[in-house]
Design a protein around this motif. Structure first.
Motif, mmCIF file in Angstrom:
data_model
loop_
_atom_site.group_PDB
_atom_site.id
_atom_site.type_symbol
_atom_site.label_atom_id
_atom_site.label_comp_id
_atom_site.label_asym_id
_atom_site.label_seq_id
_atom_site.Cartn_x
_atom_site.Cartn_y
_atom_site.Cartn_z
ATOM 1 N N TYR A 80 0.841 -1.204 0.000
ATOM 2 C CA TYR A 80 0.000 0.000 0.000
ATOM 3 C C TYR A 80 0.874 1.251 0.000
ATOM 4 N N ASP A 81 0.662 2.081 -0.995
ATOM 5 C CA ASP A 81 1.397 3.342 -1.106
ATOM 6 C C ASP A 81 0.398 4.478 -0.899
ATOM 7 N N TRP A 82 0.442 5.117 0.265
ATOM 8 C CA TRP A 82 -0.556 6.121 0.640
ATOM 9 C C TRP A 82 -0.140 7.542 0.286
ATOM 10 N N LYS A 83 0.903 7.692 -0.515
ATOM 11 C CA LYS A 83 1.384 9.047 -0.804
ATOM 12 C C LYS A 83 0.317 9.917 -1.473
ATOM 13 N N LEU A 84 -0.479 9.338 -2.369
ATOM 14 C CA LEU A 84 -1.499 10.128 -3.054
ATOM 15 C C LEU A 84 -2.474 10.732 -2.051
ATOM 16 N N LEU A 85 -2.939 9.937 -1.096
ATOM 17 C CA LEU A 85 -3.851 10.477 -0.088
ATOM 18 C C LEU A 85 -3.136 11.472 0.809
ATOM 19 N N GLU A 86 -1.903 11.190 1.168
ATOM 20 C CA GLU A 86 -1.140 12.141 1.988
ATOM 21 C C GLU A 86 -0.995 13.473 1.273
ATOM 22 N N ASP A 87 -0.746 13.424 -0.037
ATOM 23 C CA ASP A 87 -0.628 14.661 -0.819
ATOM 24 C C ASP A 87 -1.952 15.421 -0.843
ATOM 25 N N LYS A 88 -3.052 14.693 -0.969
ATOM 26 C CA LYS A 88 -4.361 15.354 -0.996
ATOM 27 C C LYS A 88 -4.688 15.977 0.356
ATOM 28 N N LEU A 89 -4.287 15.311 1.421
ATOM 29 C CA LEU A 89 -4.496 15.888 2.745
ATOM 30 C C LEU A 89 -3.642 17.133 2.946
ATOM 31 N N GLU A 90 -2.434 17.111 2.409
ATOM 32 C CA GLU A 90 -1.585 18.307 2.475
ATOM 33 C C GLU A 90 -2.217 19.453 1.702
ATOM 34 N N TYR A 91 -2.836 19.138 0.567
ATOM 35 C CA TYR A 91 -3.513 20.181 -0.203
ATOM 36 C C TYR A 91 -4.685 20.745 0.587
ATOM 37 N N ALA A 92 -5.467 19.862 1.208
ATOM 38 C CA ALA A 92 -6.578 20.329 2.039
ATOM 39 C C ALA A 92 -6.059 21.262 3.128
ATOM 40 N N LYS A 93 -4.974 20.858 3.776
ATOM 41 C CA LYS A 93 -4.392 21.688 4.833
ATOM 42 C C LYS A 93 -3.927 23.027 4.291
ATOM 43 N N SER A 94 -3.378 23.038 3.068
ATOM 44 C CA SER A 94 -2.923 24.299 2.469
ATOM 45 C C SER A 94 -4.083 25.265 2.242
ATOM 46 N N LEU A 95 -5.292 24.713 2.088
ATOM 47 C CA LEU A 95 -6.487 25.539 1.956
ATOM 48 C C LEU A 95 -7.058 25.945 3.307
#
Length: 444
Positions: A80-95
């Protein structure tokens, strides 16, 4: 005897945005926009809900929807490579947003199929239109349950995630065909969620009575999500609609009428609000029903809100989710080091739902000689609407607090700087905290 001071904060009635509640953010309508288009591609007059809004023709928000597909995460079986979800969560946080997260098993096209390694094992697609693989005759349940367990292991308690959708089967994880599954199969998937997510709130799709019954038997704190808010007759003619013929009955039939007390209730628009407007559907009724069902957040699919409904939507946002008023605050204004400061506050939640995340109520002493933060033991998740909330607590003033005069502040911290603190429905906010008065610390 310590000197007491009592203040009565000024209550405000304007819309405020907070984590986990309100409209789902619409990044495509943010920033500099020369033109704004509705969901039908028609240019519409630009407007903002407030002068300092960063979003056009749509409310600002502090909650974002993150979705990832199974094949994007588990490209190799058991890895399992969760980087895509981690990146999306980082984007949410940036907003400045928390995130509602959904992991989907598949959608209805080859690009969003089940993982390639699983497709090789099961090359034949089922006849049922909302499945890409038959969960009854393949290892789907075992594989998907393993995926959910790893998902929970990595993300339970993540402070950016406000809640997680419990997807079991069906296109986009929306539950199509759940009713054809064996009860043991459903239980295996729901157990993976319930055993794994102990901190992060969950919501089940209000799709079929069997899956909801299994969840309820666990006495789990699970809310619900529905994906067709607003439908007043767009599927089967004017004689049938989700708003009149599905949601009111099944919230009760599925025994989910009180689920909102412990976990969130989320809605997604049927089509778009603009379509509701052109259909002439009753926005007042839609809003009233959603509030009666204790809505926390609404996914408008990032499209424009019809300007004639702007005032109605503002009123909707003011009631959606939690909204905390501090009506009275009493504290010791003169105290010695080594003694306790005694605090009491009269609160009210004038929204329609509690907060579901373990945010921390704090008081701070802010002075020229430093800032001292004291964390409350109060669990604000128990602050339900329509009840008086009396908070009383004492905090020891330690020896490292220097004597002098301090501003006494109160706040509710999310623990994520970019998301910030919870805004209260009172005046006087500064950087997420509210000054209650002054306190003099003397030598012991």
């Amino acid at each position: 005897m310590n000197k007491k001071n009592t203040i009565y904060p000024t209550i405000i009635d304007t819309a405020i945005i907070n984590p986990g509640i309100g409209f789902i953010a619409a990044p495509e309508l943010m920033g500099s926009k020369e033109k704004v288009y509705d969901n039908r591609g028609n240019e519409v007059e630009k407007y903002k809900f407030t002068e300092d809004s960063r979003t056009y023709n749509h409310p600002d928000s502090k909650v974002y929807f993150c979705s990832v597909g199974w094949r994007q995460i588990e490209r190799e079986k058991g890895l399992y490579d969760w980087k895509l979800l981690e990146d999306k969560l980082e984007y949410a946080k940036s907003l400045g947003c928390t995130a509602v997260v959904r992991c989907s098993p598949y959608a209805l096209n080859e690009e969003e199929d089940i993982p390639g390694w699983f497709r090789k094992e099961c090359p034949h697609e089922p006849e049922f239109p909302f499945w890409r693989v038959d969960p009854n005759t393949t290892p789907y349940i075992e594989y998907w349950s393993n995926f959910i367990r790893d998902f929970a292991k990595h993300f339970d308690g993540n402070p950016i995630i406000s809640s997680v959708d419990m997807t079991i089967v069906g296109a986009w994880g929306e539950g199509g065909g759940t009713e054809f599954l064996d009860e043991k199969a459903i239980k295996k998937v729901t157990d993976a969620y319930l055993d794994g997510f102990k901190i992060t709130p969950l919501q089940a799709l209000l799709h079929d009575p069997l899956s909801v019954k299994i969840i309820k038997e666990r006495k789990a704190k699970v809310g619900f999500r529905v994906d067709c808010l607003g439908d007043m007759g767009g599927f089967h003619g004017e004689k049938w609609s989700h708003m009149l013929d599905f949601y009111p009955q099944n919230i009760q039939n599925f025994n989910m009428g009180s689920a909102w007390e412990k976990a969130p209730v989320l809605f997604e628009a049927c089509w778009h609000m603009n379509d509701w407007y052109y259909q002439g559907w009753d926005i007042d009724y839609i809003i009233k029903e959603s509030l009666k069902w204790h809505i926390s957040s609404f996914n408008s699919k990032g499209t424009t809100v019809p300007e004639p409904w702007k005032e109605k939507v503002e009123g909707w946002i003011q009631k959606m989710g939690y909204r905390f008023e501090l009506r009275k605050f009493t504290y010791d204004s003169l105290i010695k080091k080594g003694q306790y400061i005694h605090i009491s506050g009269l609160w009210a939640n004038v929204g329609v739902a509690p907060v579901y995340n373990p945010y921390t109520l704090v008081i701070r002493l802010v002075g020229e000689k430093g800032v001292h933060t004291f964390k409350s033991r109060e669990d604000i998740r128990g602050w339900l609407p329509d009840m008086d909330i009396l908070w009383e607590e004492s905090f020891l003033i330690p020896d490292n607090v220097l004597e002098g005069t301090y501003n006494l502040e109160i706040g509710i911290e999310t623990g994520v700087d970019k998301i910030g603190n919870i805004k209260l429905a009172i005046a006087g906010e500064k950087n997420g905290y509210y000054q209650m008065g002054k306190i003099l610390i003397e030598r012991d």
